[in-house]
Design an enzyme around this catalytic site. Structure first.
Site, PDB file in Angstrom:
ATOM      1  CE1 TYR A  19      -4.579   1.779 -12.219  1.00  0.00           C
ATOM      2  CE2 TYR A  19      -3.413   3.637 -11.050  1.00  0.00           C
ATOM      3  CZ  TYR A  19      -3.258   2.371 -11.862  1.00  0.00           C
ATOM      4  OH  TYR A  19      -1.985   1.213 -11.236  1.00  0.00           O
ATOM      5  CE1 TYR A 147      -0.084   0.690  -8.242  1.00  0.00           C
ATOM      6  CE2 TYR A 147       1.077   1.917  -6.347  1.00  0.00           C
ATOM      7  CZ  TYR A 147      -0.221   1.739  -7.810  1.00  0.00           C
ATOM      8  OH  TYR A 147       0.634   2.991  -8.510  1.00  0.00           O
ATOM      9  CG  ASP A 248       6.833   0.012  -1.599  1.00  0.00           C
ATOM     10  OD1 ASP A 248       6.445   1.371  -0.677  1.00  0.00           O
ATOM     11  OD2 ASP A 248       6.417  -0.342  -2.336  1.00  0.00           O
ATOM     12  CE  LYS A 277       1.347   7.338  -2.565  1.00  0.00           C
ATOM     13  NZ  LYS A 277       2.014   6.238  -3.034  1.00  0.00           N
TER      14      LYS A 277
HETATM   15  C1  LIG Z   1       2.456   4.971  -4.674  1.00  0.00           C
HETATM   16  C2  LIG Z   1       2.778   4.231  -4.555  1.00  0.00           C
HETATM   17  C3  LIG Z   1       4.149   3.806  -4.646  1.00  0.00           C
HETATM   18  C4  LIG Z   1       4.448   4.612  -6.121  1.00  0.00           C
HETATM   19  O1  LIG Z   1       4.843   5.758  -6.158  1.00  0.00           O
HETATM   20  P1  LIG Z   1       4.540   6.825  -7.864  1.00  0.00           P
HETATM   21  O2  LIG Z   1       5.513   8.375  -6.556  1.00  0.00           O
HETATM   22  O3  LIG Z   1       2.847   6.932  -7.804  1.00  0.00           O
HETATM   23  O4  LIG Z   1       5.117   6.151  -8.316  1.00  0.00           O
HETATM   24  C5  LIG Z   1       4.654   2.671  -4.705  1.00  0.00           C
HETATM   25  N1  LIG Z   1       4.587   1.555  -3.480  1.00  0.00           N
HETATM   26  C6  LIG Z   1       3.133   2.100  -2.591  1.00  0.00           C
HETATM   27  C7  LIG Z   1       3.285   1.098  -0.783  1.00  0.00           C
HETATM   28  C8  LIG Z   1       2.873   3.522  -2.748  1.00  0.00           C
HETATM   29  O5  LIG Z   1       1.850   2.899  -2.122  1.00  0.00           O
END
Ligand SMILES: *Cc1c(COP(=O)(O)O)cnc(C)c1O
Length: 427
Positions: A19, A147, A248, A277
């Site tokens: 970004y 997100y 997610d 992550k």
């Molecule tokens: C960081 C994140 C993503 C994307 O993961 P990347 O490894 O950066 O592609 C998707 N969902 C959530 C909730 C996130 O925090």
């Protein structure tokens, strides 16, 4: 390589950062090594890490156990294609993930990043309904301020304003959005909180494959916390309207909110779960999408009889080995006590920010501490102030937040919260 100065010059000329704009005059700091909770800069300064490299380095940096696991794996197999072949690190990691996640989740699809884990989840949901002879159920419903990643499918279910949907109009699939709940983590979820999502489900369920949500904590879309009861109500609405639930947990997974997975706060299970992550303890890029047997069966029985996805670096053995070592470290550690202690210290350490005229809210959940300002920070000036205070904190927009490695000690955490309090008070 060249001097630090030359390195920074080339970085400025050639390299995009997350970004960012090319040629922007924003400070950037070269890191040469990291150990425990400390990042070492090229000029010798050491910074206490308050970010865990975006939720991922939960055990800190340069951990001997993960290093050893990677070295061991490197001696036998760094990578091999996953089509038609398999290997022990992938199978063991899949078994481990199935064991520690909610019982309904029984199959594992490995991918390279969180965004792709979300793409896979969306595709699974669409192929599921295709397999069930309901191909019209091919849209998604979510709440604002979410997100889910930067690829097109993930973007389409991320907050329309933060995600700049207008910029990508035409190329981005239009999904269904509902207002996010207003109930904080400890507050009751009222009929007003659930009504917007309920209404969308009632009206659009014939078109909706799945609801996708970040459970309890909305991360990069605004660091908002909401009541577990909202999730319970969403789960039962999904069942009522025959819509799948995708959670997610890419940010919330692996203990960060005080439960191993944030959905445990609500005592519910998703049909599909995204992990990423912290999966490898911040060492390698790896993510996973887990699904129930029922979903796997419907996809495999329907046309074309295959799940249509298969990354080149699927289930990379080095990444799987790092993940196995990270999970062993986590589960053998007193992680619940560590998170509780971090939560207490974040509460007391950030409390002085509350009531300042420039501060809108201070909130803590698990090992996440957020100071929400009334105005966006000026990165150009605030970032060097944190570095001068000996800490690595990376705000975005109106949010200054801390999510340190779980191994951080009291003194280092107090230095982090002290720096935030001091710098916020002078904004
Ligand atoms: C960081 C994140 C993503 C994307 O993961 P990347 O490894 O950066 O592609 C998707 N969902 C959530 C909730 C996130 O925090």
């Amino acid at each position: 390589m060249k001097s630090t100065e030359q390195l920074l010059k080339l970085d400025h000329e050639l390299v995009w950062h997350p970004y960012s704009a090319m040629g922007a005059d924003l400070p950037i700091f070269p890191v040469v090594s990291a150990q425990g909770v400390r990042l070492r800069l090229a000029d010798g300064r050491e910074l206490i890490d308050g970010m865990s490299s975006w939720w991922s380095a939960i055990h800190g940096y340069n951990h001997p156990d993960i290093n050893a696991a990677l070295n061991r794996q490197l001696q036998s197999l760094a990578h091999v294609m996953f089509g038609g072949l398999t290997h022990r690190p992938a199978v063991q990691l899949a078994a481990r993930l199935v064991e520690i996640t909610p019982p309904a989740l029984q199959t594992v699809f490995f991918v390279d990043s969180g965004s792709v884990a979300v793409e896979v989840a969306l595709k699974m949901a669409m192929q599921y309904w295709h397999g069930k002879n309901q191909p019209g159920k091919n849209k998604f419903l979510t709440i604002r301020h979410g997100y889910h990643g930067d690829t097109f499918g993930a973007m389409s279910v991320s907050d329309p304003v933060n995600g700049m949907h207008s910029l990508f109009a035409g190329a981005l699939t239009e999904q269904f959005f509902a207002e996010a709940p207003q109930c904080g983590f400890d507050q009751p979820c009222t009929a007003d909180d659930i009504a917007p999502l309920q209404r969308q489900l009632q009206q659009q369920h014939r078109h909706i494959a799945a609801v996708i949500l970040e459970p309890v904590v909305q991360g990069a879309g605004g660091m908002r916390f909401y009541a577990p009861d909202y999730l319970r109500q969403v789960r039962s609405l999904c069942d009522q309207y025959q819509v799948l639930l995708i959670l997610d947990e890419i940010a919330t997974g692996f203990g960060r909110t005080g439960k191993l997975f944030a959905c445990e706060h609500a005592g519910i299970e998703p049909d599909i779960l995204c992990l990423g992550k912290a999966l490898t303890g911040g060492y390698m890029t790896l993510a996973a999408t887990l699904a129930s047997r029922e979903i796997a069966a419907a996809i495999s029985a329907g046309e074309p009889g295959l799940f249509m996805h298969g990354p080149t670096f699927m289930a990379n053995p080095l990444a799987c080995s790092a993940a196995l070592a990270s999970l062993t470290l986590l589960l053998q550690s007193p992680w619940q006590q560590r998170i509780e202690k971090i939560a207490r210290l974040l509460q007391s350490g950030l409390e002085p920010c509350r009531g300042l005229p420039q501060v809108k809210d201070v909130r803590v959940l698990g090992a996440i501490g957020v100071v929400e300002l009334r105005q966006p920070v000026v990165m150009q000036s605030i970032q060097p102030r944190f570095v001068d205070a000996g800490v690595w904190v990376r705000p975005f927009g109106r949010l200054i937040y801390l999510m340190p490695p779980y191994i951080i000690d009291t003194a280092d955490l107090q230095q982090l919260t002290g720096a935030v309090t001091e710098i916020v008070s002078k904004i």
